[in-house]
Design an enzyme around this catalytic site. Sequence first.
Site, PDB file in Angstrom:
ATOM      1  N   GLU A  47      34.680  89.649  80.356  1.00 52.54           N
ATOM      2  CA  GLU A  47      35.391  89.083  79.212  1.00 52.54           C
ATOM      3  C   GLU A  47      34.425  88.407  78.243  1.00 52.54           C
ATOM      4  OE1 GLU A  47      39.103  85.943  78.416  1.00 52.54           O
ATOM      5  OE2 GLU A  47      38.167  86.076  80.383  1.00 52.54           O
ATOM      6  N   LYS A 129      42.992  89.317  72.657  1.00 53.55           N
ATOM      7  CA  LYS A 129      43.804  88.616  73.650  1.00 53.55           C
ATOM      8  C   LYS A 129      44.990  87.965  72.957  1.00 53.55           C
ATOM      9  CE  LYS A 129      43.141  85.430  77.567  1.00 53.55           C
ATOM     10  NZ  LYS A 129      42.146  84.602  78.274  1.00 53.55           N
ATOM     11  N   CYS A 163      41.712  88.574  81.487  1.00 56.27           N
ATOM     12  CA  CYS A 163      41.939  87.364  82.273  1.00 56.27           C
ATOM     13  C   CYS A 163      43.427  87.103  82.525  1.00 56.27           C
ATOM     14  CB  CYS A 163      41.263  86.187  81.582  1.00 56.27           C
ATOM     15  SG  CYS A 163      40.897  84.779  82.656  1.00 56.27           S
TER      16      CYS A 163
END
Length: 332
Positions: A47, A129, A163
Amino acid sequence: MDHEKAVRAAAVQISPVLFSREGTTEKVLDAIASAAQEEVQLIVFPETFVPYYPYFSFVQPPVVMGKAHMQLYEEAVTVPGAVVDAISRAARSYEMVVVLGVNEREGGSLYNTQLIFDADGTLGLKRRKITPTYHERMVWGQGDGAGLAVLETAVGRLGALACWEHYNPLARYALMAQQEEIHCGQFPGSMVGQIFADQMEVTMRHHALESGCFVVNATGWLTPEQKQQITADEKLQKVLSGGCYTAIISPEGVPLCDPVTEGEGMAIADLDFSLITKRKRMMDSVGHYSRPDLLQLQVNQQAWAVMQSAPTVPLPEQDSPLSSEPIPHPVD
């Protein structure tokens, strides 16, 4: 789907070059070249690996993290830009699909962004995200539904989440409903301790089982020296430890190789696509095991913007009634 297809995949556990976009990008290019020697066709990095995950935001209060935040702005990636060009060339040169996490800068904002490059070097998907987690909200803006897309690539239908997006079941289902064959997970690593790694393993194996797809998951890694660079507080350095689970999981929830949980390394495995059908024959969450008459998902997959052009309204022609007739007045 080609049931006889096999794809060699690699998940990379790797440490960044802190405070250096150029240095970390060189490590990405070196890892791609090393994976090519292993005949890897798909490689997944952690990430926001370029230039580095904002670990500072997890251990510093907002009032003192301004300098570190500004430095991240200076080293962040622009799309398009030099980093994108370099990774595109490498993907094309080695005919490899590359999934890379970056801190993306657009104007005055930063985003947690996942880039998917196809084997011909094309940047096929840039997704952000959708909701930064906890401390991350001080660093990144929010993404939109345009990134909840599965991309047809040289190695199959790829989806990606970052995540704790994996704890949003509707986001995962949006990818599952698009017949995701390989799911690419990305986590920062070197955070929270062993409990984070344990939770990650459960989450990744569950998604593989529920979606009937392969999961290729990559986490980052910090050296002891890097932890000292981020914070001089020894107690907080312990917080920046553990939480690493770089692994490849089959559609049956089985690890296909030993996971990497310490140090740098690659998890490499061959993905036998016949296992997808084998799993979905028993339980297809978006097919024969779904009940769309009872449960459906609606997704807004439009990209949002702060300004949109209004439609142009044509002016009336000179000889039209609107321009030639007198304007009526109310009668007294």
